[in-house]
Write an enzyme that holds these catalytic residues in place. Structure first.
Site, PDB file in Angstrom:
ATOM      1  N   ASP A 152       0.832  -1.202   0.000  1.00 27.45           N
ATOM      2  CA  ASP A 152       0.000   0.000   0.000  1.00 27.45           C
ATOM      3  C   ASP A 152       0.870   1.256   0.000  1.00 27.45           C
ATOM      4  O   ASP A 152       1.939   1.274   0.614  1.00 27.45           O
ATOM      5  CB  ASP A 152      -0.898  -0.014   1.245  1.00 27.45           C
ATOM      6  CG  ASP A 152      -2.017   1.004   1.162  1.00 27.45           C
ATOM      7  OD1 ASP A 152      -2.308   1.495   0.057  1.00 27.45           O
ATOM      8  OD2 ASP A 152      -2.601   1.317   2.218  1.00 27.45           O
ATOM      9  N   HIS A 157       3.312   3.427  -8.989  1.00 26.07           N
ATOM     10  CA  HIS A 157       3.197   2.007  -9.327  1.00 26.07           C
ATOM     11  C   HIS A 157       4.481   1.495  -9.990  1.00 26.07           C
ATOM     12  O   HIS A 157       4.907   0.362  -9.743  1.00 26.07           O
ATOM     13  CB  HIS A 157       2.005   1.785 -10.256  1.00 26.07           C
ATOM     14  CG  HIS A 157       0.684   2.140  -9.645  1.00 26.07           C
ATOM     15  ND1 HIS A 157       0.295   1.696  -8.395  1.00 26.07           N
ATOM     16  CD2 HIS A 157      -0.342   2.904 -10.106  1.00 26.07           C
ATOM     17  CE1 HIS A 157      -0.917   2.163  -8.116  1.00 26.07           C
ATOM     18  NE2 HIS A 157      -1.318   2.899  -9.136  1.00 26.07           N
ATOM     19  N   LEU A 213      10.751 -21.020  -4.354  1.00 27.20           N
ATOM     20  CA  LEU A 213       9.860 -20.014  -3.762  1.00 27.20           C
ATOM     21  C   LEU A 213       8.519 -20.070  -4.470  1.00 27.20           C
ATOM     22  O   LEU A 213       8.451 -20.017  -5.697  1.00 27.20           O
ATOM     23  CB  LEU A 213      10.461 -18.608  -3.891  1.00 27.20           C
ATOM     24  CG  LEU A 213       9.536 -17.432  -3.517  1.00 27.20           C
ATOM     25  CD1 LEU A 213       9.106 -17.521  -2.056  1.00 27.20           C
ATOM     26  CD2 LEU A 213      10.224 -16.096  -3.789  1.00 27.20           C
TER      27      LEU A 213
END
Length: 239
Positions: A18, A35, A129
């Site tokens: 956020d 972004h 991962l």
């Protein structure tokens, strides 16, 4: 990254990313710039997670509610998603990272759906991962969807009983352990319809750092804080 020794690392870290918009606004930049820089934070955190041998990482990238944002911003976000997938695929293959999507992929344009599916297919044998990215995700919808599916299977006799163990198999996170640590950047004190079932006993870490500024050093601090927690899962510590 210098050698970092942290005892009691989490198995699964989830992050609510956020603050991209606020980061851009503070610098009098268009929101898309936040972004763009946030994408670099994604790469940094994924790389650090892989180096530390934490096997599961879940990133909350785009909620079901985010479709309500201005059309131009949504368009740019979808473009950035495609850029990210194309750019990061070589790293995923090199580092053994498997991509998994949580959410309604069918909400996306066909071109984006195809790119997502291709990336998941190409990385599905990677084992170092497991990278979950929540896209067009709503925890409430996930729970409702799972409830309807398990009820139908019970009615048809596919399953004999409904319990927590059975229910988890109907969630988008099927086969993935619940998060040990949830990190939220930007200082907001809420979980925003994210992994409502899975976060039942997750440790929370809230930082005022905005996502574009959240890099390895801040991540390590969160992991160190987690390592000092005493997790009791509702019980009491023996004397």
């Amino acid at each position: 990254m210098d050698k970092v020794e942290i005892k009691n690392l989490p198995v699964h870290v989830a992050i609510i990313m956020d603050g991209n918009g606020r980061w851009a606004r503070q610098r009098n930049l268009p929101r898309v710039e936040g972004h763009l820089v946030g994408m670099e934070s994604v790469r940094d955190i994924v790389t650090t997670t892989r180096k530390l041998h934490i096997p599961y990482l879940t990133l909350y990238a785009f909620s079901k509610e985010n479709w309500k944002r201005p059309k131009e911003e949504v368009k740019r976000l979808l473009e950035l998603l495609e850029i990210y997938l194309e750019r990061e695929l070589p790293l995923m293959m090199e580092k053994g990272i498997r991509l998994n999507i949580l959410g309604d992929i069918k909400d996306f344009p066909k071109k984006v759906q195809k790119r997502l599916q291709e990336t998941m297919d190409k990385t599905k044998k990677n084992r170092e991962l497991w990278l979950n990215i929540a896209l067009s995700y709503s925890a409430r919808k996930e729970i409702l969807r799972a409830t309807a599916a398990i009820a139908e299977d019970y009615k048809r006799g596919v399953i004999k009983r409904i319990n927590e163990r059975a229910f988890k198999k109907y969630l988008w996170t099927k086969g993935i352990p619940d998060p040990d640590l949830l990190i939220r950047t930007s200082g907001e004190m809420r979980i925003s319809n994210f992994l409502l079932w899975q976060l039942a006993y997750t440790e929370l870490y809230i930082t005022d750092t905005l996502w574009p500024d959240f890099r390895e050093e801040a991540y390590i601090e969160a992991l160190k804080e987690y390592s000092r927690r005493d997790r009791r899962f509702g019980s009491i510590k023996e004397a």
